[in-house]
Design a protein around this motif. Structure first.
Motif, PDB file in Angstrom:
ATOM      1  N   ASN A  81       0.834  -1.198  -0.032  1.00 40.06           N
ATOM      2  CA  ASN A  81       0.096   0.022   0.021  1.00 40.06           C
ATOM      3  C   ASN A  81       0.932   1.398  -0.211  1.00 40.06           C
ATOM      4  O   ASN A  81       0.418   2.128  -0.703  1.00 40.06           O
ATOM      5  N   LYS A  82       1.911   1.158   0.864  1.00 42.23           N
ATOM      6  CA  LYS A  82       2.746   2.453   0.665  1.00 42.23           C
ATOM      7  C   LYS A  82       3.552   2.525  -0.502  1.00 42.23           C
ATOM      8  O   LYS A  82       3.707   3.648  -0.859  1.00 42.23           O
ATOM      9  N   LEU A  83       4.040   1.488  -0.972  1.00 35.34           N
ATOM     10  CA  LEU A  83       4.613   1.474  -2.318  1.00 35.34           C
ATOM     11  C   LEU A  83       3.579   2.127  -3.579  1.00 35.34           C
ATOM     12  O   LEU A  83       4.128   2.881  -4.281  1.00 35.34           O
ATOM     13  N   LEU A  84       2.363   1.619  -3.408  1.00 35.41           N
ATOM     14  CA  LEU A  84       1.167   2.316  -4.473  1.00 35.41           C
ATOM     15  C   LEU A  84       1.117   3.488  -4.338  1.00 35.41           C
ATOM     16  O   LEU A  84       0.903   4.282  -5.218  1.00 35.41           O
ATOM     17  N   THR A  85       1.201   3.893  -2.903  1.00 39.09           N
ATOM     18  CA  THR A  85       0.766   5.517  -2.815  1.00 39.09           C
ATOM     19  C   THR A  85       2.102   6.291  -3.109  1.00 39.09           C
ATOM     20  O   THR A  85       1.967   7.337  -3.673  1.00 39.09           O
ATOM     21  N   THR A  86       3.343   5.834  -3.163  1.00 40.72           N
ATOM     22  CA  THR A  86       4.461   6.356  -3.426  1.00 40.72           C
ATOM     23  C   THR A  86       4.483   6.688  -5.041  1.00 40.72           C
ATOM     24  O   THR A  86       4.971   7.523  -5.455  1.00 40.72           O
ATOM     25  N   ILE A  87       4.052   5.437  -5.685  1.00 43.82           N
ATOM     26  CA  ILE A  87       3.987   5.531  -7.075  1.00 43.82           C
ATOM     27  C   ILE A  87       2.948   6.443  -7.509  1.00 43.82           C
ATOM     28  O   ILE A  87       3.236   7.490  -8.321  1.00 43.82           O
ATOM     29  N   GLN A  88       1.916   6.466  -6.801  1.00 47.59           N
ATOM     30  CA  GLN A  88       0.802   7.645  -7.342  1.00 47.59           C
ATOM     31  C   GLN A  88       1.187   9.199  -7.104  1.00 47.59           C
ATOM     32  O   GLN A  88       1.084   9.856  -8.237  1.00 47.59           O
ATOM     33  N   PHE A  89       1.823   9.240  -6.123  1.00 42.82           N
ATOM     34  CA  PHE A  89       2.330  10.587  -5.773  1.00 42.82           C
ATOM     35  C   PHE A  89       3.512  11.065  -6.767  1.00 42.82           C
ATOM     36  O   PHE A  89       3.472  12.272  -7.293  1.00 42.82           O
ATOM     37  N   ALA A  90       4.322  10.010  -6.977  1.00 47.20           N
ATOM     38  CA  ALA A  90       5.660  10.246  -7.976  1.00 47.20           C
ATOM     39  C   ALA A  90       4.864  10.631  -9.291  1.00 47.20           C
ATOM     40  O   ALA A  90       5.321  11.663  -9.992  1.00 47.20           O
ATOM     41  N   MET A  91       4.037   9.882  -9.539  1.00 47.96           N
ATOM     42  CA  MET A  91       3.366   9.939 -11.170  1.00 47.96           C
ATOM     43  C   MET A  91       2.515  11.484 -11.112  1.00 47.96           C
ATOM     44  O   MET A  91       2.532  11.985 -12.080  1.00 47.96           O
ATOM     45  N   LEU A  92       2.191  11.726  -9.837  1.00 48.41           N
ATOM     46  CA  LEU A  92       1.221  12.918  -9.755  1.00 48.41           C
ATOM     47  C   LEU A  92       2.388  13.980 -10.035  1.00 48.41           C
ATOM     48  O   LEU A  92       1.900  15.039 -10.728  1.00 48.41           O
ATOM     49  N   LEU A  93       3.404  14.143  -9.440  1.00 50.07           N
ATOM     50  CA  LEU A  93       4.366  15.067  -9.456  1.00 50.07           C
ATOM     51  C   LEU A  93       4.990  15.240 -11.008  1.00 50.07           C
ATOM     52  O   LEU A  93       5.004  16.462 -11.554  1.00 50.07           O
ATOM     53  N   VAL A  94       5.120  14.081 -11.593  1.00 52.46           N
ATOM     54  CA  VAL A  94       5.656  13.972 -12.858  1.00 52.46           C
ATOM     55  C   VAL A  94       4.606  14.754 -13.756  1.00 52.46           C
ATOM     56  O   VAL A  94       4.864  15.385 -14.795  1.00 52.46           O
ATOM     57  N   ALA A  95       3.413  14.259 -13.841  1.00 54.86           N
ATOM     58  CA  ALA A  95       2.391  14.664 -14.503  1.00 54.86           C
ATOM     59  C   ALA A  95       2.021  16.277 -14.659  1.00 54.86           C
ATOM     60  O   ALA A  95       1.835  16.939 -15.593  1.00 54.86           O
ATOM     61  N   ILE A  96       2.162  16.773 -13.170  1.00 51.25           N
ATOM     62  CA  ILE A  96       2.165  18.358 -13.051  1.00 51.25           C
ATOM     63  C   ILE A  96       3.270  19.051 -13.773  1.00 51.25           C
ATOM     64  O   ILE A  96       2.992  19.961 -14.588  1.00 51.25           O
ATOM     65  N   LEU A  97       4.313  18.373 -13.697  1.00 49.38           N
ATOM     66  CA  LEU A  97       5.545  19.002 -14.329  1.00 49.38           C
ATOM     67  C   LEU A  97       5.255  19.076 -16.001  1.00 49.38           C
ATOM     68  O   LEU A  97       5.595  19.898 -16.742  1.00 49.38           O
ATOM     69  N   GLY A  98       4.806  17.920 -16.462  1.00 50.80           N
ATOM     70  CA  GLY A  98       4.622  17.796 -17.739  1.00 50.80           C
ATOM     71  C   GLY A  98       3.369  18.684 -18.152  1.00 50.80           C
ATOM     72  O   GLY A  98       3.752  19.438 -19.208  1.00 50.80           O
ATOM     73  N   PHE A  99       2.321  18.980 -17.505  1.00 53.19           N
ATOM     74  CA  PHE A  99       1.233  20.071 -17.571  1.00 53.19           C
ATOM     75  C   PHE A  99       1.883  21.092 -17.659  1.00 53.19           C
ATOM     76  O   PHE A  99       1.608  22.134 -18.603  1.00 53.19           O
ATOM     77  N   PHE A 100       2.742  21.717 -16.783  1.00 52.53           N
ATOM     78  CA  PHE A 100       3.134  23.043 -16.905  1.00 52.53           C
ATOM     79  C   PHE A 100       4.247  23.380 -18.163  1.00 52.53           C
ATOM     80  O   PHE A 100       4.262  24.239 -18.863  1.00 52.53           O
ATOM     81  N   ASP A 101       5.041  22.263 -18.619  1.00 52.27           N
ATOM     82  CA  ASP A 101       5.952  22.073 -19.641  1.00 52.27           C
ATOM     83  C   ASP A 101       5.042  22.388 -20.879  1.00 52.27           C
ATOM     84  O   ASP A 101       5.078  23.496 -21.727  1.00 52.27           O
ATOM     85  N   ALA A 102       3.973  21.563 -21.001  1.00 54.22           N
ATOM     86  CA  ALA A 102       3.078  21.896 -22.343  1.00 54.22           C
ATOM     87  C   ALA A 102       2.410  22.987 -22.198  1.00 54.22           C
ATOM     88  O   ALA A 102       2.075  23.718 -23.458  1.00 54.22           O
ATOM     89  N   SER A 103       1.841  23.352 -21.078  1.00 52.99           N
ATOM     90  CA  SER A 103       1.208  24.904 -21.004  1.00 52.99           C
ATOM     91  C   SER A 103       2.017  25.980 -21.497  1.00 52.99           C
ATOM     92  O   SER A 103       1.490  26.737 -21.841  1.00 52.99           O
ATOM     93  N   PHE A 104       3.434  26.010 -21.016  1.00 53.92           N
ATOM     94  CA  PHE A 104       4.078  26.915 -21.355  1.00 53.92           C
ATOM     95  C   PHE A 104       4.446  26.965 -22.873  1.00 53.92           C
ATOM     96  O   PHE A 104       4.439  28.180 -23.476  1.00 53.92           O
TER      97      PHE A 104
END
Length: 151
Positions: free
Chosen positions: A6-29
């Motif tokens: 469960n902790k590993l899955l939560t870690t994966i979720q948060f890591a993927m979320l941070l990466v997706a937010i970075l991608g969003f800002f990059d593409a938005s720029f």
């Protein structure tokens, strides 16, 4: 002490979320620069102008960067929902969805390297974020003994 599943899955979720937010800002720029009619500053590699003004930067009249921003927004929203609801089912769907961003990035990197002979720094960031999202999704699926999204 090893992480439990469960902790590993939560870690994966948060890591993927941070990466997706970075991608969003990059593409938005990139989208913002497109609609301003300006070429984004390119300091590390040369070729941003060639890439961002090429015929390949627009698909059916829509900037590819805007399509990317929508993709990252959808991924981010679904990841937030999966975190809030602790839903492996939603994370499973997101993990499978990341294959589209990964394949799009492969295609656009191929175009930059072999057709345009130019690289855009922001496109490299997008390719990296979509690859990391795909890897995170594949990792999640492998932990759950699901088939990989390309299978």
């Amino acid at each position: 002490m090893p992480l439990n599943k469960n902790k590993l899955l939560t870690t994966i979720q948060f890591a993927m979320l941070l990466v997706a937010i970075l991608g969003f800002f990059d593409a938005s720029f990139l989208s913002y620069e497109y609609f301003k009619g300006e070429v984004p500053p390119c300091k590390i590699v040369t070729g941003c102008e060639t890439v961002t003004t090429s015929v390949y930067s627009v698909l059916f009249g829509v900037p590819v960067a805007l399509i990317g921003a929508v993709y990252y927004f959808i991924v981010s929203t679904l990841l937030l929902y999966s975190i809030d609801r602790k839903s492996e089912k939603i994370l499973n769907a997101v993990s499978r969805f990341t294959v589209f961003g990964f394949l799009a990035s492969l295609y656009f990197m191929f175009l930059q390297i072999f057709v345009l002979n130019a690289l855009c720094f922001y496109c490299i960031i997008s390719a990296s974020t979509s690859t990391l999202l795909f890897a995170g999704g594949a990792w999640f699926l492998s932990l759950n003994k699901k088939t990989l999204p390309i299978a």
